[in-house]
Write a protein that holds these residues in place. Structure first.
Motif, PDB file in Angstrom:
ATOM      1  N   PRO A 172      32.002 -21.525 -45.724  1.00 40.10           N
ATOM      2  CA  PRO A 172      31.953 -20.858 -43.742  1.00 40.10           C
ATOM      3  C   PRO A 172      30.881 -21.932 -43.296  1.00 40.10           C
ATOM      4  N   VAL A 173      30.018 -22.592 -44.027  1.00 40.93           N
ATOM      5  CA  VAL A 173      29.094 -23.432 -43.253  1.00 40.93           C
ATOM      6  C   VAL A 173      30.003 -24.922 -43.013  1.00 40.93           C
ATOM      7  N   LEU A 174      30.766 -24.941 -44.025  1.00 35.80           N
ATOM      8  CA  LEU A 174      30.987 -26.439 -43.800  1.00 35.80           C
ATOM      9  C   LEU A 174      31.833 -26.314 -42.825  1.00 35.80           C
ATOM     10  N   ILE A 175      33.390 -25.441 -42.755  1.00 37.51           N
ATOM     11  CA  ILE A 175      34.475 -25.474 -42.157  1.00 37.51           C
ATOM     12  C   ILE A 175      34.358 -24.868 -40.733  1.00 37.51           C
ATOM     13  N   SER A 176      32.640 -23.446 -40.001  1.00 42.15           N
ATOM     14  CA  SER A 176      32.878 -23.797 -38.671  1.00 42.15           C
ATOM     15  C   SER A 176      31.865 -24.751 -38.457  1.00 42.15           C
ATOM     16  N   SER A 177      31.160 -25.452 -39.130  1.00 40.25           N
ATOM     17  CA  SER A 177      30.607 -26.624 -38.322  1.00 40.25           C
ATOM     18  C   SER A 177      31.510 -27.744 -38.080  1.00 40.25           C
ATOM     19  N   PRO A 226      46.695 -19.985 -41.413  1.00 43.26           N
ATOM     20  CA  PRO A 226      45.998 -20.118 -43.437  1.00 43.26           C
ATOM     21  C   PRO A 226      44.685 -20.092 -43.067  1.00 43.26           C
ATOM     22  N   GLU A 227      43.915 -20.533 -44.179  1.00 45.70           N
ATOM     23  CA  GLU A 227      42.405 -21.043 -44.250  1.00 45.70           C
ATOM     24  C   GLU A 227      42.759 -22.215 -43.768  1.00 45.70           C
ATOM     25  N   PHE A 228      41.408 -22.752 -42.661  1.00 47.77           N
ATOM     26  CA  PHE A 228      41.051 -23.646 -42.992  1.00 47.77           C
ATOM     27  C   PHE A 228      40.238 -25.091 -42.885  1.00 47.77           C
ATOM     28  N   THR A 229      41.080 -26.092 -43.636  1.00 41.51           N
ATOM     29  CA  THR A 229      40.125 -27.139 -44.607  1.00 41.51           C
ATOM     30  C   THR A 229      39.171 -27.930 -43.804  1.00 41.51           C
ATOM     31  N   SER A 288      41.101 -29.508 -40.718  1.00 36.92           N
ATOM     32  CA  SER A 288      41.672 -28.765 -39.958  1.00 36.92           C
ATOM     33  C   SER A 288      41.398 -28.577 -38.772  1.00 36.92           C
ATOM     34  N   ALA A 289      40.223 -27.899 -39.674  1.00 38.62           N
ATOM     35  CA  ALA A 289      39.365 -27.187 -38.646  1.00 38.62           C
ATOM     36  C   ALA A 289      38.348 -27.883 -37.760  1.00 38.62           C
ATOM     37  N   PHE A 290      37.749 -29.784 -38.078  1.00 39.40           N
ATOM     38  CA  PHE A 290      37.590 -30.017 -37.151  1.00 39.40           C
ATOM     39  C   PHE A 290      38.499 -30.565 -35.787  1.00 39.40           C
ATOM     40  N   GLY A 291      40.031 -30.618 -36.319  1.00 35.54           N
ATOM     41  CA  GLY A 291      40.888 -30.709 -35.116  1.00 35.54           C
ATOM     42  C   GLY A 291      41.370 -29.323 -34.217  1.00 35.54           C
ATOM     43  N   PHE A 292      41.450 -28.498 -34.778  1.00 35.96           N
ATOM     44  CA  PHE A 292      41.523 -27.352 -34.847  1.00 35.96           C
ATOM     45  C   PHE A 292      40.820 -27.017 -33.278  1.00 35.96           C
TER      46      PHE A 292
END
Length: 220
Positions: free
Chosen positions: A33-38, A104-107, A110-114
């Motif tokens: 959660p911390v890494l993906i949301s950040s 789908p769950e973010f990597t 993909s989180a950065f791109g999204f």
């Protein structure tokens, strides 16, 4: 700085759009959660700032084609005022897209791109950012000062959203229900405040531009 007297209500209007927060809460439900949301917030902030630089250069180039650049600044402000009122009326029915359960769950990538493309989801709600750019360009400050002011605006915009990774880091899985509750509350608040704030900022820009054309002097 005096410019922040004008920028702060625009910033508040910009922040209260709950789309980014909703996607960050979704990202915080992932296995990291911390890494993906950040990563999502970083992608959004970098794209927002980059888009601001490009848009600022484009708007500045337009003014150079006219004999009276200052007058063009207020023509742009007038157009943005009308646009904000239009968005205010539209936002009574919709405040933008939200993540779907089937996503789908973010990597990290993909989180950065999204995070970057969230800037362009429901593009009408980016109108306050155009208004902020116009006010920054109206200061006629140096390029360095304008870029630093824009960077400050973007960092101030990102600051409230750091709540998601911070709570996730401190509380772990216990943060999820709290973040979801905040997200629901933000949805309710934005449904009321967003049209109001968009309308007020739009009216303020219209009043400033009209006063300039009538009297030759802006209100702010």
């Amino acid at each position: 700085m005096e410019i922040w007297t004008v920028l702060f209500p625009i910033l508040l209007t910009d922040i209260i759009n709950p789309v980014l927060f909703a996607f960050m809460v979704f990202a915080a439900a992932s296995s990291r959660p911390v890494l993906i949301s950040s990563s999502m917030l970083l992608g959004h902030t970098m794209a927002y700032f980059g888009a601001g630089i490009v848009l600022g250069l484009f708007m500045e180039t337009i003014t150079e084609f006219f004999a009276n650049p200052r007058r063009i600044d207020f023509i742009i402000e007038l157009i943005l005022g009308v646009a904000l009122l239009w968005v205010a009326l539209g936002s009574r029915k919709s405040t933008g897209k939200r993540p779907q359960e089937a996503m789908p769950e973010f990597t990290v990538a993909s989180a950065f791109g999204f995070g970057a493309v969230v800037n362009f989801i429901g593009i009408p709600f980016a109108v306050p950012y155009f208004a902020a750019l116009d006010q920054i360009l109206k200061t006629d400050s140096s390029t360095t000062s304008a870029v630093l002011l824009l960077l400050s605006y973007n960092l101030a915009y990102a600051l409230p959203f750091t709540l998601v990774p911070v709570l996730s880091a401190v509380m772990g899985e216990k943060a999820r229900p709290i973040l979801q509750k905040i997200n629901r509350g933000l949805d309710k608040v934005s449904a009321v405040l967003m049209p109001l704030l968009l309308g007020l900022v739009g009216l303020a820009l219209l009043a400033d531009a009209i006063n300039y054309f009538v009297t030759g002097s802006p209100l702010f």
